[in-house]
Write an enzyme that holds these catalytic residues in place. Structure first.
Site, PDB file in Angstrom:
ATOM      1  CG  ASN A  16      53.746 131.953 -54.304  1.00 34.45           C
ATOM      2  OD1 ASN A  16      54.082 131.614 -53.173  1.00 34.45           O
ATOM      3  ND2 ASN A  16      53.120 133.088 -54.544  1.00 34.45           N
ATOM      4  NE  ARG A  67      33.844 128.535 -65.444  1.00 35.96           N
ATOM      5  CZ  ARG A  67      33.532 128.970 -64.220  1.00 35.96           C
ATOM      6  NH1 ARG A  67      34.351 129.764 -63.576  1.00 35.96           N
ATOM      7  NH2 ARG A  67      32.409 128.621 -63.653  1.00 35.96           N
ATOM      8  CB  ILE A  94      36.526 131.659 -60.690  1.00 37.04           C
ATOM      9  CG1 ILE A  94      36.733 133.091 -60.222  1.00 37.04           C
ATOM     10  CG2 ILE A  94      35.684 130.836 -59.741  1.00 37.04           C
ATOM     11  CD1 ILE A  94      36.923 133.264 -58.775  1.00 37.04           C
ATOM     12  CG  HIS A 111      43.722 134.922 -51.000  1.00 36.06           C
ATOM     13  ND1 HIS A 111      43.345 135.424 -52.226  1.00 36.06           N
ATOM     14  CD2 HIS A 111      43.321 135.822 -50.078  1.00 36.06           C
ATOM     15  CE1 HIS A 111      42.735 136.581 -52.047  1.00 36.06           C
ATOM     16  NE2 HIS A 111      42.701 136.844 -50.759  1.00 36.06           N
TER      17      HIS A 111
END
Ligand code: GAR
Length: 205
Positions: A16, A67, A94, A111
């Site tokens: 992509n 994170r 995520i 997606h």
């Protein structure tokens, strides 16, 4: 008009990203890639960037205790490169509400299904297992849910009786490579407005 600076986050193959680069080179997308960041040092996307005149680097999630620290490092790198739109292209993590708030309304994802069907991992396998006759791909703004943000564009792709995960994924990927640059071009031309869940495309003057 000044080109929108985009920052691409990718974890894997990078096709992509390649489609976005190709669209910029072909004049179909008026944007500049400020930086490409992978969270995975082994990612093919980094090999793809070798020899290309675009800044690409790895921020390895495993080197950060939390994170929050990882996301701070990513956000800092995006800021250094003056990124105005964050583009997730096969980024398999995520993002937290904390990160999303820092780039509110300025993160896009692609997606490989017609959301809200088949969110999360292995969307193509989910579609085959369910037995749908049509699936596709979705470009959406990112919120803190799993593939739940406001939808920008979708493209339908038929599911054939003979399909395997590989053949279906390839057909969807072909549609992704057209859809993502189109959605980015709309954003960069200032033609997207979002009100709650609804994204409207403003007609060209
Ligand atoms: C693409 O099919 C993309 O839609 C999917 O990963 C692939 C990345 O391919 N993303 C997700 O499943 C996100 N939930 P690429 O690395 O060749 O662009």
């Amino acid at each position: 008009m000044k080109k929108t600076v985009i920052g691409v986050l990718a974890s894997g193959r990078g096709s992509n990203l390649q489609a976005i680069i190709d669209a910029i080179q072909a004049g179909r997308l008026d944007a500049k890639i400020g930086v490409v960041i992978s969270d995975n040092p082994e990612a093919n996307v980094l090999k793809r960037m070798a020899g290309v005149d675009i800044q690409a680097l790895c921020i390895d999630r495993r080197l950060f205790a939390s994170r929050r620290q990882f996301e701070d490092a990513v956000a800092e790198e995006l800021a250094i490169h003056h990124v105005e739109l964050v583009v997730l292209a096969g980024f398999m993590r995520i993002l937290s509400q904390y990160f999303i708030d820092r780039f509110a309304g300025k993160i896009m994802n692609i997606h490989p299904s017609l959301l809200p069907a088949f969110p999360g991992e292995n969307a193509q396998a989910q579609a085959l297992a369910y037995g749908v006759k049509v699936t596709g791909c979705t470009v959406h703004f990112v919120d803190a849910g799993m593939d739940t943000g406001p939808i920008i564009l979708q493209e339908a792709v038929p599911v054939l009786g003979t399909d395997t995960v590989e053949t279906l994924s390839e057909r969807i990927l072909h549609a992704e490579h057209i859809l993502y640059p189109r959605a980015l071009a709309l954003y960069c031309a200032g033609r997207l407005t979002a009100a709650g869940r609804h994204v409207n495309i403003i007609d060209k003057e």
